[in-house]
Design an enzyme around this catalytic site. Structure first.
Site, PDB file in Angstrom:
ATOM      1  N   HIS A 118     -15.285 -70.531  52.467  1.00 56.97           N
ATOM      2  CA  HIS A 118     -14.756 -70.994  51.361  1.00 56.97           C
ATOM      3  C   HIS A 118     -14.403 -72.510  51.874  1.00 56.97           C
ATOM      4  O   HIS A 118     -13.439 -72.829  51.951  1.00 56.97           O
ATOM      5  CB  HIS A 118     -13.516 -70.315  50.569  1.00 56.97           C
ATOM      6  CG  HIS A 118     -13.393 -71.023  49.537  1.00 56.97           C
ATOM      7  ND1 HIS A 118     -12.388 -70.344  48.516  1.00 56.97           N
ATOM      8  CD2 HIS A 118     -13.468 -72.418  48.617  1.00 56.97           C
ATOM      9  CE1 HIS A 118     -12.610 -70.956  47.405  1.00 56.97           C
ATOM     10  NE2 HIS A 118     -13.159 -72.302  47.543  1.00 56.97           N
ATOM     11  N   ASP A 158     -17.044 -71.046  41.437  1.00 54.23           N
ATOM     12  CA  ASP A 158     -15.799 -71.747  42.146  1.00 54.23           C
ATOM     13  C   ASP A 158     -14.725 -71.962  41.309  1.00 54.23           C
ATOM     14  O   ASP A 158     -14.139 -71.175  40.702  1.00 54.23           O
ATOM     15  CB  ASP A 158     -16.358 -72.736  43.189  1.00 54.23           C
ATOM     16  CG  ASP A 158     -15.321 -73.165  43.875  1.00 54.23           C
ATOM     17  OD1 ASP A 158     -14.682 -72.427  44.846  1.00 54.23           O
ATOM     18  OD2 ASP A 158     -14.929 -74.208  44.132  1.00 54.23           O
ATOM     19  N   HIS A 160     -12.974 -67.491  41.199  1.00 55.54           N
ATOM     20  CA  HIS A 160     -11.831 -68.185  41.560  1.00 55.54           C
ATOM     21  C   HIS A 160     -10.972 -67.585  40.107  1.00 55.54           C
ATOM     22  O   HIS A 160     -11.505 -67.919  38.990  1.00 55.54           O
ATOM     23  CB  HIS A 160     -11.950 -69.824  41.203  1.00 55.54           C
ATOM     24  CG  HIS A 160     -10.638 -70.669  40.578  1.00 55.54           C
ATOM     25  ND1 HIS A 160     -10.183 -71.278  41.664  1.00 55.54           N
ATOM     26  CD2 HIS A 160     -10.315 -70.890  39.633  1.00 55.54           C
ATOM     27  CE1 HIS A 160      -9.172 -72.003  41.236  1.00 55.54           C
ATOM     28  NE2 HIS A 160      -9.085 -71.819  39.771  1.00 55.54           N
ATOM     29  N   ASP A 199     -10.413 -73.192  52.103  1.00 47.69           N
ATOM     30  CA  ASP A 199     -10.853 -73.869  50.749  1.00 47.69           C
ATOM     31  C   ASP A 199     -10.593 -75.220  51.086  1.00 47.69           C
ATOM     32  O   ASP A 199      -9.976 -76.038  50.423  1.00 47.69           O
ATOM     33  CB  ASP A 199      -9.580 -73.445  49.705  1.00 47.69           C
ATOM     34  CG  ASP A 199      -9.905 -74.019  48.141  1.00 47.69           C
ATOM     35  OD1 ASP A 199     -11.183 -74.592  47.967  1.00 47.69           O
ATOM     36  OD2 ASP A 199      -9.126 -74.045  47.409  1.00 47.69           O
TER      37      ASP A 199
END
Length: 434
Positions: free
Chosen positions: A64, A155, A182, A314
């Site tokens: 990610h 996402d 998400h 992330d």
């Protein structure tokens, strides 16, 4: 391609259960030999790494990351983002589709994965699940998968419509890849910029409730159960950056029931709480937001008991001028590729007592398995020669100004780290050396 010898190190390979002194030979981009100390010292190699006192492990895998190219190269490029990855010990990264334009076509995917982008480590991608990540019409899963997609995700724009999410899970299941979601019910988070709680109340900011995350997780798990029963398929749901105990409990129960659910946790969620926002520090603003201590403890428990399958950064770079504005207006996200290992070792290994093998499994073996990279995340002979060599005892402070990322937006500037990368080898090439 030159041979590389890595000698005198402590090899920790969760995939094969090895944790002992070994020497390693890398040849033609593969692990060619893994042998007893001293047995390979007379081999000829163009490069030799003396790993005395260091750990030798499978290269780290991040499922990610945001690399901002195309469209926002003032924040990051594929070249700078993957250079940061190499410095952090990552040899494989998976790019999210929220570029400009959105990565929702074969042409866009092939452009991103082209060698002309200058990726320093191996780059894969998850294209958008719906056209433009608008949540309405599925992209061409079959064609994208054939072109190299490891899975599909919208996402930061969760798929809210039940029918579309169901269709996406079924289409992905037929290809054997995950839908990465998400988890945020955006009907509940409009105008919110941080976690709901006492800190938000003190700062006068609207807060995101934990229900906004857990409702989507619970809905998606219900869809999995229905699809398994009605379609006789086994869809794979991967929940991104879980941040609440309530969502983790839903995932834990789904795993008990045998559903194919995996999830990731980000280092900032197991390290910090919403108290880190202080007086409106936008470098501590992300989505999902930093939560209260009870949720941080829940994430730690999930990492320890196996509910959380992997650690993902992330990595979300933003330019300084974007973060240097009112808290509510500033974009969400922080950089994370160069601090992930140091935080995991400091918080999970030293403070929480997780074994080195467990942490490396969370950062290498398990994320590789989630996206079906069978020849990565292991030092077994014949595997791709992805290796990280690091000093597990090194204590140092991260300096954002020295980051290889184009952006410096991190709440960890000056923060204490444990464990420093000495060398990173991607597909047999030394791509970082301290």
């Amino acid at each position: 391609m030159s041979d590389v010898l890595i000698l005198n190190g402590r090899v920790v390979d969760p995939a094969s259960g090895i944790d002992e002194a070994r020497d390693l030979l890398l040849r033609d981009g593969k692990i060619a030999a893994l042998d007893n100390p001293g047995s390979l010292k007379n081999m000829e190699a163009a490069e030799t790494i003396d790993a005395s006192g260091l750990v030798v492990a499978p290269g780290l895998v991040d499922v990610h990351v945001h690399l901002r190219e195309p469209g926002q190269t003032y924040k990051e490029t594929i070249a700078t983002g993957t250079a940061a990855a190499a410095a952090g010990g990552f040899t494989t990264v998976v790019a999210m589709p929220n570029t400009m334009p959105v990565n929702d076509s074969v042409a866009g995917l092939e452009w991103m994965l082209s060698p002309h982008r200058g990726a320093v480590v191996k780059l894969f991608a998850m294209p958008a699940a719906t056209m433009g990540s608008m949540g309405a019409t599925l992209t061409d899963f079959a064609a994208l998968h054939k072109a190299g997609a490891l899975g599909f995700t919208d996402d930061g724009k969760p798929i809210l419509e039940d029918a579309i999410m169901r269709e996406a899970l079924i289409a992905a299941a037929r290809l054997g890849v995950p839908i990465s979601q998400h988890a945020e019910d955006t009907h509940l988070t409009g105008g919110c910029s941080m976690n709901a709680g006492p800190v938000a109340f003190r700062l006068g900011l609207r807060g995101m409730t934990i229900e906004a995350e857990s409702r989507i997780v619970e809905r998606d798990i219900r869809l999995l159960r229905e699809i398994e029963k009605s379609e006789h398929l086994r869809p794979h749901l991967h929940v991104q950056h879980v941040s609440t105990g309530r969502a983790l409990e839903a995932i834990r129960e789904a795993k008990r029931q045998g559903l194919h659910v995996t999830c990731e946790a980000a280092p900032h969620h197991f390290t910090l709480t919403d108290e880190a926002i202080g007086d409106y520090d936008t470098n501590a603003k992300m989505n999902p937001p930093l939560r209260a201590e009870a949720d941080r403890q829940a994430v730690l428990a999930g990492l320890a008991d196996g509910t959380v399958d992997c650690i993902a950064t992330d990595h979300a770079p933003h330019a300084a001028h974007e973060k240097e504005q009112e808290f509510e207006r500033a974009p969400n996200g922080i950089t994370g590729l160069e601090t992930a290992l140091g935080l995991a070792l400091r918080v999970l290994h030293r403070a929480q007592g997780l074994s080195l093998s467990k942490i490396l499994s969370l950062m290498s073996t398990s994320p590789a398995a989630i996206v079906s990279l069978a020849d990565r995340g292991s030092l077994a002979v014949g595997s791709i020669a992805d290796v990280v060599v690091f000093d597990p005892a090194a204590q140092w402070n991260f300096a954002a100004k020295d980051s290889r990322s184009k952006s410096k937006n991190t709440p960890f500037d000056g923060a204490s780290m444990l464990g420093r990368v000495h060398a990173t080898v991607s597909e047999g090439r030394i791509v970082f050396r301290q």
